[in-house]
Design an enzyme around this catalytic site. Structure first.
Site, mmCIF file in Angstrom:
data_model
loop_
_atom_site.group_PDB
_atom_site.id
_atom_site.type_symbol
_atom_site.label_atom_id
_atom_site.label_comp_id
_atom_site.label_asym_id
_atom_site.label_seq_id
_atom_site.Cartn_x
_atom_site.Cartn_y
_atom_site.Cartn_z
ATOM 1 N N GLN A 20 -5.663 3.806 15.934
ATOM 2 C CA GLN A 20 -6.835 3.129 15.386
ATOM 3 C C GLN A 20 -7.646 2.536 16.530
ATOM 4 O OE1 GLN A 20 -4.590 0.608 12.685
ATOM 5 N NE2 GLN A 20 -5.456 1.680 10.937
ATOM 6 N N ASP A 37 -3.505 4.277 -1.978
ATOM 7 C CA ASP A 37 -4.522 4.671 -0.994
ATOM 8 C C ASP A 37 -4.476 6.181 -0.751
ATOM 9 O OD1 ASP A 37 -6.472 4.556 0.958
ATOM 10 O OD2 ASP A 37 -5.077 4.012 2.549
ATOM 11 N N LEU A 38 -5.119 6.942 -1.637
ATOM 12 C CA LEU A 38 -5.133 8.401 -1.508
ATOM 13 C C LEU A 38 -6.512 8.942 -1.140
ATOM 14 C CD1 LEU A 38 -2.798 9.390 -4.487
ATOM 15 C CD2 LEU A 38 -2.208 8.951 -2.088
ATOM 16 N N LYS A 39 -7.486 8.066 -1.012
ATOM 17 C CA LYS A 39 -8.823 8.432 -0.506
ATOM 18 C C LYS A 39 -9.374 9.684 -1.180
ATOM 19 C CE LYS A 39 -7.869 6.430 4.059
ATOM 20 N NZ LYS A 39 -6.439 6.071 3.865
ATOM 21 N N ASP A 79 -13.685 14.727 -3.546
ATOM 22 C CA ASP A 79 -13.777 16.089 -4.075
ATOM 23 C C ASP A 79 -14.953 16.145 -5.042
ATOM 24 O OD1 ASP A 79 -12.994 18.745 -5.051
ATOM 25 O OD2 ASP A 79 -11.024 18.278 -4.208
ATOM 26 N N ASN A 112 -15.334 15.751 -11.231
ATOM 27 C CA ASN A 112 -14.244 15.738 -12.210
ATOM 28 C C ASN A 112 -12.864 15.674 -11.565
ATOM 29 O OD1 ASN A 112 -15.585 15.709 -14.742
ATOM 30 N ND2 ASN A 112 -16.144 17.863 -14.455
ATOM 31 N N LYS A 171 0.828 -1.205 0.000
ATOM 32 C CA LYS A 171 0.000 0.000 0.000
ATOM 33 C C LYS A 171 0.862 1.254 0.000
ATOM 34 C CE LYS A 171 -2.226 1.730 3.733
ATOM 35 N NZ LYS A 171 -2.171 3.219 3.746
#
Length: 234
Positions: free
Chosen positions: A188, A62-64, A67, A70, A35
């Site tokens: 976590q 994994d940049l989530k 926005d 587009n 990852k």
């Protein structure tokens, strides 16, 4: 070795490229999936993608993305251009965004939608989002919406994996961070051991510091496989 090692994704949470390379070389054939999160991507993203491809490893970017439609699509197109295997989008994006992604993803890229971050427990979740719903209730709503939008995978705590499988009629692949060999949660809150996660029908588990902070990563990987072998396979 059974195929459980193919379901383990190691998070490259390092500031330096050389640290990541060292770990990948040390783990060798034990791990095939890695990852790349924000820390790695912002410091040496292009280099680590190229290095992992050279090593014939699978990549979870994994940049989530979260926005306007587009802008999220631009992130998806970047992931497709780099031929990564999995990337992430927050489940809070609009239905229009999901439709745009589905209509423009003609590749093998698996897009996993982030449900509720494992850093939340019920108390912090309710306070942050000013809601009376607990995590379990919210997960049900999120999953039903994702299934209705023809999504294929989610990022979730292993605590919710079994429930997600039931709600989605096994239509959603579950990728589970927050995996620990002990009960120390760190940053976590909703954690499980590797064997507990797989018993809860996790398709993949994501492990970071258990391996990356270890003085002996190969030994740490062996302990993870021992937990799986002793509690699932035997």
């Amino acid at each position: 070795m059974n195929n459980y090692n193919e379901k383990i994704i190691v998070a490259l949470d390092f500031k330096e490229f050389n640290q990541a390379k060292k770990l990948i070389n040390e783990l060798g054939d034990d791990i095939i999936f890695y990852k790349i999160g924000y820390e790695a991507f912002l410091n040496y993203g292009h280099k680590i993608i190229k290095f992992l491809k050279k090593k014939n490893k699978k990549i979870f970017l994994d940049l989530k993305f979260n926005d306007i439609p587009n802008t999220v699509l631009a992130g998806i197109k970047y992931a497709i251009s780099k031929n990564v295997n999995i990337t992430t989008v927050h489940s809070t994006v609009s239905d229009k965004t999901v439709e745009l992604i589905n209509n423009n993803n003609n590749s093998d890229l698996l897009i996993a939608y982030v449900t509720i971050l494992t850093s939340f427990d019920d108390i912090s979740y309710k306070k942050t989002f000013n809601t009376k719903n607990n995590i379990q209730n919210s997960i049900e709503y999120i999953v039903k919406n994702l299934v209705a939008n023809n999504c294929k995978a989610v990022i979730c705590s292993a605590n919710e994996s079994l429930k997600i499988k039931k709600i989605s009629n096994n239509k959603l692949i579950t990728i589970c961070p927050g995996i620990r060999l002990n009960q120390k949660t760190g940053d976590q809150s909703r954690v499980m051991t590797p064997s507990q996660a797989f018993k809860n029908k996790a398709d993949y588990i994501v492990i970071g510091r258990e391996i990356t902070s270890s003085e002996n990563p190969k030994l740490s990987f062996k302990k993870i496989m021992d937990d799986i072998n002793e509690n699932i396979i035997k």
